[in-house]
Design a protein around this motif. Structure first.
Motif, PDB file in Angstrom:
ATOM      1  N   GLN A 148      28.158 120.578  46.854  1.00 32.69           N
ATOM      2  CA  GLN A 148      26.900 121.465  46.898  1.00 32.69           C
ATOM      3  C   GLN A 148      26.378 121.799  48.011  1.00 32.69           C
ATOM      4  O   GLN A 148      25.554 121.152  48.657  1.00 32.69           O
ATOM      5  CB  GLN A 148      25.836 120.172  46.459  1.00 32.69           C
ATOM      6  CG  GLN A 148      25.978 119.592  44.802  1.00 32.69           C
ATOM      7  CD  GLN A 148      26.025 120.702  43.777  1.00 32.69           C
ATOM      8  OE1 GLN A 148      24.898 121.584  43.638  1.00 32.69           O
ATOM      9  NE2 GLN A 148      26.934 120.357  42.670  1.00 32.69           N
ATOM     10  N   TRP A 149      27.271 122.928  48.580  1.00 38.53           N
ATOM     11  CA  TRP A 149      26.946 123.403  49.893  1.00 38.53           C
ATOM     12  C   TRP A 149      25.619 123.929  50.310  1.00 38.53           C
ATOM     13  O   TRP A 149      25.127 123.732  51.531  1.00 38.53           O
ATOM     14  CB  TRP A 149      28.020 124.393  50.068  1.00 38.53           C
ATOM     15  CG  TRP A 149      29.466 123.853  50.373  1.00 38.53           C
ATOM     16  CD1 TRP A 149      30.390 124.119  49.292  1.00 38.53           C
ATOM     17  CD2 TRP A 149      29.995 123.153  51.157  1.00 38.53           C
ATOM     18  NE1 TRP A 149      31.445 123.543  49.509  1.00 38.53           N
ATOM     19  CE2 TRP A 149      31.454 122.739  50.549  1.00 38.53           C
ATOM     20  CE3 TRP A 149      29.703 122.388  52.456  1.00 38.53           C
ATOM     21  CZ2 TRP A 149      32.150 122.015  51.607  1.00 38.53           C
ATOM     22  CZ3 TRP A 149      30.495 121.559  53.251  1.00 38.53           C
ATOM     23  CH2 TRP A 149      31.804 121.517  52.640  1.00 38.53           C
ATOM     24  N   HIS A 150      24.671 124.210  49.295  1.00 37.37           N
ATOM     25  CA  HIS A 150      23.325 124.754  49.198  1.00 37.37           C
ATOM     26  C   HIS A 150      22.623 123.693  50.011  1.00 37.37           C
ATOM     27  O   HIS A 150      21.532 124.083  50.362  1.00 37.37           O
ATOM     28  CB  HIS A 150      22.874 125.206  48.156  1.00 37.37           C
ATOM     29  CG  HIS A 150      22.783 124.113  46.968  1.00 37.37           C
ATOM     30  ND1 HIS A 150      21.525 123.424  47.120  1.00 37.37           N
ATOM     31  CD2 HIS A 150      23.528 123.970  46.089  1.00 37.37           C
ATOM     32  CE1 HIS A 150      21.616 122.665  45.916  1.00 37.37           C
ATOM     33  NE2 HIS A 150      22.870 122.916  45.441  1.00 37.37           N
ATOM     34  N   HIS A 151      23.079 122.186  49.949  1.00 38.24           N
ATOM     35  CA  HIS A 151      22.070 121.403  50.484  1.00 38.24           C
ATOM     36  C   HIS A 151      21.817 121.586  51.968  1.00 38.24           C
ATOM     37  O   HIS A 151      20.793 121.233  52.566  1.00 38.24           O
ATOM     38  CB  HIS A 151      22.785 120.137  50.440  1.00 38.24           C
ATOM     39  CG  HIS A 151      22.465 119.443  48.789  1.00 38.24           C
ATOM     40  ND1 HIS A 151      21.870 118.503  48.583  1.00 38.24           N
ATOM     41  CD2 HIS A 151      23.482 119.820  47.842  1.00 38.24           C
ATOM     42  CE1 HIS A 151      22.104 118.396  47.362  1.00 38.24           C
ATOM     43  NE2 HIS A 151      23.131 119.040  46.793  1.00 38.24           N
TER      44      HIS A 151
ATOM     45  N   ALA B 170      18.344 122.060  53.893  1.00 31.81           N
ATOM     46  CA  ALA B 170      17.706 121.463  54.867  1.00 31.81           C
ATOM     47  C   ALA B 170      17.377 122.299  56.122  1.00 31.81           C
ATOM     48  O   ALA B 170      16.278 122.016  56.806  1.00 31.81           O
ATOM     49  CB  ALA B 170      19.137 120.305  55.575  1.00 31.81           C
ATOM     50  N   TRP B 171      18.102 123.324  56.533  1.00 32.36           N
ATOM     51  CA  TRP B 171      17.526 124.019  57.700  1.00 32.36           C
ATOM     52  C   TRP B 171      16.347 125.046  57.282  1.00 32.36           C
ATOM     53  O   TRP B 171      15.634 125.413  58.284  1.00 32.36           O
ATOM     54  CB  TRP B 171      18.973 124.993  58.158  1.00 32.36           C
ATOM     55  CG  TRP B 171      19.611 124.372  58.966  1.00 32.36           C
ATOM     56  CD1 TRP B 171      20.903 123.895  58.413  1.00 32.36           C
ATOM     57  CD2 TRP B 171      19.735 124.205  60.354  1.00 32.36           C
ATOM     58  NE1 TRP B 171      21.581 123.345  59.450  1.00 32.36           N
ATOM     59  CE2 TRP B 171      20.599 123.526  60.674  1.00 32.36           C
ATOM     60  CE3 TRP B 171      18.689 124.773  61.411  1.00 32.36           C
ATOM     61  CZ2 TRP B 171      21.048 123.267  61.882  1.00 32.36           C
ATOM     62  CZ3 TRP B 171      18.890 124.464  62.677  1.00 32.36           C
ATOM     63  CH2 TRP B 171      20.187 123.853  63.024  1.00 32.36           C
TER      64      TRP B 171
ATOM     65  N   LEU C  24      16.646 119.816  67.392  1.00 37.16           N
ATOM     66  CA  LEU C  24      17.940 119.782  68.081  1.00 37.16           C
ATOM     67  C   LEU C  24      17.424 120.288  69.813  1.00 37.16           C
ATOM     68  O   LEU C  24      17.697 119.498  70.609  1.00 37.16           O
ATOM     69  CB  LEU C  24      18.721 120.775  67.829  1.00 37.16           C
ATOM     70  CG  LEU C  24      19.637 120.447  66.439  1.00 37.16           C
ATOM     71  CD1 LEU C  24      20.762 121.322  66.058  1.00 37.16           C
ATOM     72  CD2 LEU C  24      20.644 119.170  66.699  1.00 37.16           C
ATOM     73  N   LEU C  25      16.546 121.152  69.630  1.00 37.42           N
ATOM     74  CA  LEU C  25      16.045 121.535  71.147  1.00 37.42           C
ATOM     75  C   LEU C  25      15.232 120.399  71.668  1.00 37.42           C
ATOM     76  O   LEU C  25      15.404 120.057  72.905  1.00 37.42           O
ATOM     77  CB  LEU C  25      15.011 122.797  70.897  1.00 37.42           C
ATOM     78  CG  LEU C  25      14.489 123.395  72.195  1.00 37.42           C
ATOM     79  CD1 LEU C  25      15.644 123.862  72.945  1.00 37.42           C
ATOM     80  CD2 LEU C  25      13.423 124.354  71.880  1.00 37.42           C
TER      81      LEU C  25
END
Length: 184
Positions: A60-63, A67-68, A77-78
């Motif tokens: 399920q790559w759409h996860h 998330a982004w 991250l910054l």
């Protein structure tokens, strides 16, 4: 002569097999939770909570895209970079200078300073949570990055100072000209 060398090499290899096998088992225990987390991140919610659990995955790559879009991961991250980079630089610079001074520069009270550094390592961090908060509140630093960055520039922590002191006492970090004067 060559056959004796081969025989000794083969026997040393056979002696290492149990240790290598034990290391493989330990490595599997360490990597298993990471593999499970990656597997779970590619599963649908029903597959994650299915009992008994299964390693088979319909990816399920759409996860990851979701998330982004749902969370400001770029900002997270910054924030991590904004806090860690100056903190690490400050801790390394100040603790290395303090460790060098305690290891190589003779001054009155050096042993007392080192004793205080060691004593500081014995104080549990949880004991200092409330006093630190009160200090940061009095300075107006609550809800800012300053409490996460500035303390690293004020010595870098007792353990870091101790490590650098031991490093410099062992003779590491000497200039090339000084190394010829010391045996070993």
């Amino acid at each position: 002569m060559r056959s004796a060398s081969r025989a000794s090499h083969a026997s040393s290899f056979s002696r290492r097999i149990p240790a290598q096998a034990a290391l493989l088992v330990v490595c599997a225990f360490v990597l298993l939770p990471i593999a499970w987390a990656v597997s779970s991140s590619l599963k649908s919610l029903d597959q994650v909570y299915a009992f008994p659990p299964s390693w088979t995955v319909t990816p399920q790559w759409h996860h990851f895209a979701e998330a982004w879009t749902r969370l400001p991961l770029g900002r997270f991250l910054l924030n991590s970079l904004v806090i860690t980079v100056p903190s690490v630089i400050g801790a390394i610079l100040t603790s290395s200078m303090a460790g060098f001074a305690l290891a190589r520069i003779p001054f009155r009270g050096r042993r007392l300073c080192f004793t205080l550094v060691i004593a500081g390592m014995f104080i549990p961090g949880t004991l200092l949570l409330i006093p630190r908060y009160l200090l940061f509140d009095a300075l107006g630093w609550v809800n800012t990055y300053k409490p996460l960055i500035v303390p690293a520039w004020l010595g870098g922590g007792a353990f870091n100072i101790f490590l650098f002191r031991q490093f410099f006492r062992a003779g590491h970090g000497q200039s090339g000209g000084d190394q010829g004067l010391h045996p070993g």
